[in-house]
Design an enzyme around this catalytic site. Structure first.
Site, PDB file in Angstrom:
ATOM      1  N   THR A 197       6.281  -5.338  -5.114  1.00 55.83           N
ATOM      2  CA  THR A 197       6.529  -4.258  -4.155  1.00 55.83           C
ATOM      3  C   THR A 197       7.931  -4.317  -3.606  1.00 55.83           C
ATOM      4  O   THR A 197       8.457  -5.412  -3.394  1.00 55.83           O
ATOM      5  CB  THR A 197       5.549  -4.412  -2.960  1.00 55.83           C
ATOM      6  OG1 THR A 197       4.226  -4.384  -3.475  1.00 55.83           O
ATOM      7  CG2 THR A 197       5.707  -3.315  -1.930  1.00 55.83           C
ATOM      8  N   ARG A 225      -8.061   0.398  -8.019  1.00 55.02           N
ATOM      9  CA  ARG A 225      -7.762  -0.235  -6.724  1.00 55.02           C
ATOM     10  C   ARG A 225      -6.437   0.313  -6.168  1.00 55.02           C
ATOM     11  O   ARG A 225      -5.441   0.426  -6.880  1.00 55.02           O
ATOM     12  CB  ARG A 225      -7.656  -1.747  -6.930  1.00 55.02           C
ATOM     13  CG  ARG A 225      -7.306  -2.538  -5.667  1.00 55.02           C
ATOM     14  CD  ARG A 225      -5.836  -2.835  -5.585  1.00 55.02           C
ATOM     15  NE  ARG A 225      -5.504  -3.717  -4.455  1.00 55.02           N
ATOM     16  CZ  ARG A 225      -4.281  -3.932  -4.026  1.00 55.02           C
ATOM     17  NH1 ARG A 225      -3.259  -3.357  -4.603  1.00 55.02           N
ATOM     18  NH2 ARG A 225      -4.054  -4.737  -3.013  1.00 55.02           N
ATOM     19  N   VAL A 226      -6.436   0.642  -4.895  1.00 55.07           N
ATOM     20  CA  VAL A 226      -5.205   1.076  -4.225  1.00 55.07           C
ATOM     21  C   VAL A 226      -4.966   0.137  -3.050  1.00 55.07           C
ATOM     22  O   VAL A 226      -5.891  -0.167  -2.295  1.00 55.07           O
ATOM     23  CB  VAL A 226      -5.324   2.536  -3.737  1.00 55.07           C
ATOM     24  CG1 VAL A 226      -4.122   2.930  -2.896  1.00 55.07           C
ATOM     25  CG2 VAL A 226      -5.454   3.488  -4.929  1.00 55.07           C
ATOM     26  N   GLY A 227      -3.729  -0.326  -2.916  1.00 57.79           N
ATOM     27  CA  GLY A 227      -3.394  -1.247  -1.827  1.00 57.79           C
ATOM     28  C   GLY A 227      -2.842  -0.515  -0.618  1.00 57.79           C
ATOM     29  O   GLY A 227      -3.094   0.674  -0.405  1.00 57.79           O
ATOM     30  N   ASP A 228      -2.067  -1.239   0.163  1.00 59.42           N
ATOM     31  CA  ASP A 228      -1.528  -0.699   1.419  1.00 59.42           C
ATOM     32  C   ASP A 228      -0.305   0.190   1.218  1.00 59.42           C
ATOM     33  O   ASP A 228      -0.029   1.076   2.033  1.00 59.42           O
ATOM     34  CB  ASP A 228      -1.138  -1.859   2.341  1.00 59.42           C
ATOM     35  CG  ASP A 228      -0.104  -2.783   1.686  1.00 59.42           C
ATOM     36  OD1 ASP A 228      -0.244  -3.070   0.468  1.00 59.42           O
ATOM     37  OD2 ASP A 228       0.845  -3.203   2.365  1.00 59.42           O
ATOM     38  N   THR A 248       4.381  -6.069   2.781  1.00 59.59           N
ATOM     39  CA  THR A 248       4.167  -6.549   1.426  1.00 59.59           C
ATOM     40  C   THR A 248       3.121  -7.661   1.474  1.00 59.59           C
ATOM     41  O   THR A 248       2.824  -8.194   2.540  1.00 59.59           O
ATOM     42  CB  THR A 248       5.499  -7.048   0.807  1.00 59.59           C
ATOM     43  OG1 THR A 248       5.280  -7.396  -0.552  1.00 59.59           O
ATOM     44  CG2 THR A 248       6.054  -8.252   1.546  1.00 59.59           C
ATOM     45  N   GLY A 249       2.566  -7.980   0.306  1.00 64.04           N
ATOM     46  CA  GLY A 249       1.538  -9.017   0.263  1.00 64.04           C
ATOM     47  C   GLY A 249       0.188  -8.417  -0.089  1.00 64.04           C
ATOM     48  O   GLY A 249       0.112  -7.337  -0.687  1.00 64.04           O
TER      49      GLY A 249
HETATM   50  C1  SD4 Z   1      -0.526  -4.239  -2.751  1.00 62.56           C
HETATM   51  N1  SD4 Z   1       1.016  -4.818  -1.010  1.00 62.56           N
HETATM   52  O1  SD4 Z   1      -0.732  -3.453  -3.673  1.00 62.56           O
HETATM   53  C2  SD4 Z   1       0.911  -4.606  -2.437  1.00 62.56           C
HETATM   54  C3  SD4 Z   1       1.276  -5.811  -3.253  1.00 62.56           C
HETATM   55  C4  SD4 Z   1       2.554  -6.501  -2.870  1.00 62.56           C
HETATM   56  O2  SD4 Z   1       4.208  -7.936  -3.473  1.00 62.56           O
HETATM   57  O3  SD4 Z   1       3.133  -6.306  -1.831  1.00 62.56           O
HETATM   58  N2  SD4 Z   1       3.053  -7.351  -3.715  1.00 62.56           N
HETATM   59  O4  SD4 Z   1      -1.425  -4.769  -2.118  1.00 62.56           O
END
Ligand code: SD4
Length: 337
Positions: A197, A225-228, A248-249
């Site tokens: 990210t 799947r969808v993240g933040d 991020t994360g």
């Molecule tokens: C997610 N926050 O899809 C993103 C992944 C991410 O470094 O930040 N990776 O959950």
């Protein structure tokens, strides 16, 4: 510069000690632009954003152009060169927000090189905020975007084949060579993390804030799947009266606390960007300390005065800060653990 009134507010709250030392070294800011972004790739992205900001360009143009550099990078962690989902398909999420509070997002977008630009078109050319999957792709094509070949980059192909050997599906920290697959986030021996990210927030010479966030999501995620990152208030939030933040994360942890909205609201209450990021991380820790210990989440933020800060769960997260032609530096974020 910390304005006197603001500094007094911070002192009253007893949190001046939480402001990053880098901030105190920064020259007096006045109404000068600044751009910050996540991870070391943020340096190149900031350079592109700075080309615009330094010429009195708009923050919204800067945050789009900045993260496009990362989306473009072959064999990088973001964009079509990134790791695929568990079915071997690269799916991209992105969001963008301007100074008026307008927002555009795409999720689960396939075969399009610049999801951030599609997100901006959603913001500017549709009555909607988010388009997903097939519909997002159809919109992108109708806007003239090229449908790229569905093919993994050499690096992603190698990683994916490696992952298939075990197909471990656990969004917890994977210590390099620990026998788990390369499911993000992985902590390497040198203490740094892999990531998928880039998030960027900027303040322009007119005093306006904007932000962008773009990702391939967590490597080998479940299909769909969808993240933040494409979710306003989770991976990105901008309020032109107060500040802007991105994350991020492990996205699931960020979504559950409306992470970046929380950071901006804490800044509204008078916290510095760093103190606000720390409070948001604390919220994650308090909910489930055991889980928090196994996860990585990082927030970065700027406020209307151009102050910046960050906080993360685990050591190893860094962010790039640029506010002059000769000042684009990588800073280690303070961490909870
Ligand atoms: C997610 N926050 O899809 C993103 C992944 C991410 O470094 O930040 N990776 O959950």
């Amino acid at each position: 510069m910390i304005k006197r009134r603001y500094f007094l507010q911070l002192s009253t709250l007893g949190i001046t000690g939480l402001v990053s030392p880098e901030f105190f070294r920064a020259p007096q800011r006045g109404n000068r632009p600044i751009v910050i972004s996540t991870w070391k790739e943020g340096i190149a992205a900031n350079n592109a954003a700075w080309q615009i900001l330094s010429k009195k360009g708009r923050a919204i143009d800067a945050v789009e152009a900045g993260v496009m550099v990362t989306e473009n990078a072959i064999n990088c962690c973001v964009g079509l060169g990134a790791n695929p989902d568990r079915d071997g398909i690269v799916t991209l999420d992105a969001s963008i927000m301007d100074e008026k509070g307008n927002a555009g997002c795409v999720a689960a977008l396939e075969r399009i090189k610049h999801p951030i630009t599609v997100a901006r078109r959603v913001m500017e050319k549709t009555p909607h905020v988010m388009l997903v999957g097939e519909g997002a792709q159809k919109f992108a094509v109708s806007e003239g975007f090229t449908l790229e070949e569905q093919k993994l980059s050499p690096a992603a192909d190698k990683q994916y084949k490696e992952w298939l050997k075990t197909s471990t599906y656990k969004p917890v920290i994977n210590i390099e060579n620990s026998g788990h697959g390369p499911f993000a986030p992985t902590r390497f021996k040198d203490g740094t993390f892999n990531h998928d990210t880039i998030g960027m927030v900027a303040l322009d010479a007119a005093g306006n804030l904007s932000g962008s966030c773009t990702t391939s999501g967590m490597g080998f995620k479940m299909r769909g799947r969808v993240g933040d990152s494409p979710i306003i208030g989770a991976g990105l939030f901008v309020d032109n009266e107060v500040g802007a933040a991105t994350a991020t994360g492990v996205g699931e942890e960020v979504i559950k606390i409306c992470g970046t909205h929380l950071v901006v609201e804490l800044m509204r209450q008078g916290l510095s960007p760093q103190a606000a990021c720390k409070k948001a991380v604390e919220r994650i820790v308090k909910k489930d300390p055991k889980k928090a210990k196994e996860n990585q989440v990082g927030f970065i933020a700027i406020n209307k005065a151009g102050q910046h800060g960050a906080f993360c769960l685990q050591k190893g997260f860094n962010y790039a800060v640029c506010y002059a032609n000769d000042h684009n530096v990588l800073i280690d974020s303070p961490s909870w653990y």
